[in-house]
Write a protein that holds these residues in place. Structure first.
Motif, short mmCIF file in Angstrom:
data_model
loop_
_atom_site.label_atom_id
_atom_site.label_comp_id
_atom_site.label_asym_id
_atom_site.label_seq_id
_atom_site.Cartn_x
_atom_site.Cartn_y
_atom_site.Cartn_z
N LEU A 108 0.86 -1.17 0.00
CA LEU A 108 0.00 0.00 0.00
C LEU A 108 0.90 1.22 0.00
CD1 LEU A 108 -2.63 -1.04 2.68
CD2 LEU A 108 -3.18 -0.27 0.38
N SER A 109 0.54 2.21 -0.81
CA SER A 109 1.38 3.39 -0.88
C SER A 109 1.31 4.16 0.44
CB SER A 109 0.93 4.29 -2.02
OG SER A 109 -0.36 4.78 -1.75
N ARG A 110 2.37 4.87 0.70
CA ARG A 110 2.39 5.76 1.87
C ARG A 110 1.47 6.94 1.61
NH1 ARG A 110 6.13 4.03 4.12
NH2 ARG A 110 7.28 4.49 6.02
N LEU A 111 0.72 7.33 2.60
CA LEU A 111 -0.22 8.42 2.42
C LEU A 111 0.37 9.75 2.88
CD1 LEU A 111 -3.52 6.72 3.66
CD2 LEU A 111 -2.80 7.15 1.30
N GLY A 112 0.05 10.79 2.15
CA GLY A 112 0.42 12.14 2.58
C GLY A 112 -0.46 12.57 3.74
N PRO A 113 -0.24 13.76 4.27
CA PRO A 113 -1.04 14.26 5.38
C PRO A 113 -2.52 14.31 5.04
CG PRO A 113 0.42 15.97 4.49
CD PRO A 113 0.82 14.69 3.87
N ASP A 114 -3.35 14.09 6.04
CA ASP A 114 -4.78 13.97 5.84
C ASP A 114 -5.41 15.29 5.40
OD1 ASP A 114 -6.90 11.69 6.69
OD2 ASP A 114 -7.79 13.70 6.82
N ALA A 156 -4.34 17.58 -10.29
CA ALA A 156 -3.55 16.35 -10.28
C ALA A 156 -2.79 16.21 -8.97
CB ALA A 156 -2.58 16.33 -11.46
N LEU A 157 -2.31 17.35 -8.47
CA LEU A 157 -1.58 17.35 -7.21
C LEU A 157 -2.50 16.94 -6.05
CD1 LEU A 157 1.34 18.31 -6.21
CD2 LEU A 157 0.12 20.28 -5.32
N LEU A 158 -3.71 17.51 -6.05
CA LEU A 158 -4.65 17.22 -4.95
C LEU A 158 -5.15 15.78 -4.99
CD1 LEU A 158 -6.87 20.45 -4.79
CD2 LEU A 158 -4.87 19.86 -3.41
N LEU A 159 -5.16 15.20 -6.19
CA LEU A 159 -5.63 13.81 -6.30
C LEU A 159 -4.55 12.81 -5.89
CD1 LEU A 159 -7.58 13.82 -9.70
CD2 LEU A 159 -8.53 13.41 -7.42
N ASP A 160 -3.31 13.28 -5.80
CA ASP A 160 -2.19 12.39 -5.48
C ASP A 160 -2.19 12.08 -3.98
OD1 ASP A 160 0.25 11.16 -4.97
OD2 ASP A 160 1.32 12.36 -6.47
N GLN A 161 -2.57 10.86 -3.64
CA GLN A 161 -2.73 10.48 -2.22
C GLN A 161 -1.43 10.51 -1.45
OE1 GLN A 161 -6.08 9.85 -1.09
NE2 GLN A 161 -6.26 10.79 -3.11
N GLN A 162 -0.32 10.49 -2.16
CA GLN A 162 0.97 10.54 -1.47
C GLN A 162 1.35 11.97 -1.13
OE1 GLN A 162 3.88 7.58 -2.97
NE2 GLN A 162 2.39 7.23 -4.61
N VAL A 163 0.67 12.94 -1.74
CA VAL A 163 0.91 14.35 -1.43
C VAL A 163 -0.04 14.80 -0.32
CG1 VAL A 163 0.86 16.70 -2.34
CG2 VAL A 163 1.73 14.83 -3.76
N ILE A 164 -1.34 14.58 -0.56
CA ILE A 164 -2.39 14.86 0.43
C ILE A 164 -3.35 13.69 0.35
CG2 ILE A 164 -4.33 16.35 1.02
CD1 ILE A 164 -2.83 18.63 -0.36
N SER A 165 -3.75 13.14 1.46
CA SER A 165 -4.59 11.95 1.39
C SER A 165 -6.05 12.27 1.69
CB SER A 165 -4.08 10.87 2.34
OG SER A 165 -4.15 11.32 3.67
N GLY A 166 -6.92 11.68 0.89
CA GLY A 166 -8.34 11.74 1.19
C GLY A 166 -9.20 12.41 0.13
#
Length: 272
Positions: free
Chosen positions: A130-136, A157-167
């Motif tokens: 499972l990929s590491r998640l960015g801050p919630d 695209a940045l906001l959709l990247d769960q490794q940058v920001i999750s949720g």
DNA sequence: AGTAAACTCCGGAAGC
DNA sequence: TGCTTCCGGAGTTTAC
């Protein structure tokens, strides 16, 4: 489509029902819905008490006694429900978990199977696929968003990247960007400081609002045409192509961004 | 290296 | 009625 607000609502409900409850047995009807598992999973789950249930991004994390952990991801079409054991099994019910001294059973349905269950213990825990998640996203802070926005990448695209920001998923990305009057195709690195602050605020506000209305609204509409009702109530641009912008009456447009259908007010969210 | 786009999984829904 | 097409969360692969 379970996004962060739906997952948060589910987490609260499961927590109320299942903390301290002991697992009796697990029925795995589709083995490939379990994405990772330690050896002898079924035997190891038997008799284990549920300790904590937390949401991380769009995932649920369930911690069990005996260092066992389960991560639930609902994907596009995943549903998790507590039902009477006798009630008819809906199609695509892949996993059932039954409990001791708790009447209902936990069921996982997912027609498209983009979701799944990941089980970990001390041994396979280090190599989670499972990929590491960015801050919630629900508690995203300005400095974190500011740092993320250093990259030359389309804002959505940045906001959709769960490794940058999750949720954030497709819906609440559009809603938050509309709230902040930022065009989805804007380069993140072009945002001004006030825009970054405004966006951080709108991400939190959009999600909080959805959780607050979702908690009651979703329940009111269960088994009716619920999702429709909720939809119209809380979404300001998503799914509203051609309808007037709630701020300026300009028709909402649907464009493509990061391979996703994207809803934008061409007037409130100028590009360039 | 960092970004973007294509491809994969799958079945429901929409459209013809 | 029955077929085809579209859609998407996220990991992977490929290309710029």
């Amino acid at each position: 489509m379970p996004e962060l607000p739906e997952v948060e609502t589910i987490a609260v409900e499961l927590r109320q029902a299942l903390i301290g409850v002991v697992i009796k047995d697990v029925v795995i009807r589709r083995t490939d819905f379990i994405r990772t598992k330690p050896r002898n999973l079924a035997a190891r789950l038997r008799g284990k008490k549920i300790k904590t249930i937390e949401r991380e991004g769009k995932r649920l994390q369930v911690k069990l006694a005996g260092d066992l952990e389960c991560v639930i991801h609902l994907g596009m079409s995943g549903r998790v429900t507590l039902e009477n054991p006798g009630s008819p099994l809906l199609p695509h019910t892949h996993v059932r978990i039954r409990f001791a001294r708790f009447r209902k059973e936990l069921r996982f349905r997912d027609p498209r199977r983009f979701g799944g269950l990941w089980f970990f213990d001390g041994r396979n825990g280090s190599a989670r696929p499972l990929s590491r998640l960015g801050p919630d996203a629900l508690s995203i802070r300005v400095p974190v968003l500011r740092a993320a926005c250093k990259r030359r990448r389309q804002m959505k695209a940045l906001l959709l990247d769960q490794q940058v920001i999750s949720g954030l998923g497709n819906i609440y990305c559009d809603e938050a960007l509309f709230g902040a009057k930022i065009h989805p195709l804007c380069l993140a690195s072009d945002l001004t400081e006030p825009q970054v602050r405004n966006l951080a605020c709108n991400i939190r506000k959009t999600l909080r609002n959805a959780i607050d209305s979702g908690g009651s609204t979703l329940r009111d509409f269960v088994n009716t045409d619920g999702s429709e009702g909720v939809f119209q109530k809380i979404h300001r641009v998503y799914g509203r192509e051609g309808q007037p912008c709630p701020r300026c009456q300009t028709p909402i447009e649907r464009i493509q961004c990061a391979g996703r259908s994207t809803h934008v007010c061409p007037c409130c969210q100028p590009w360039g």
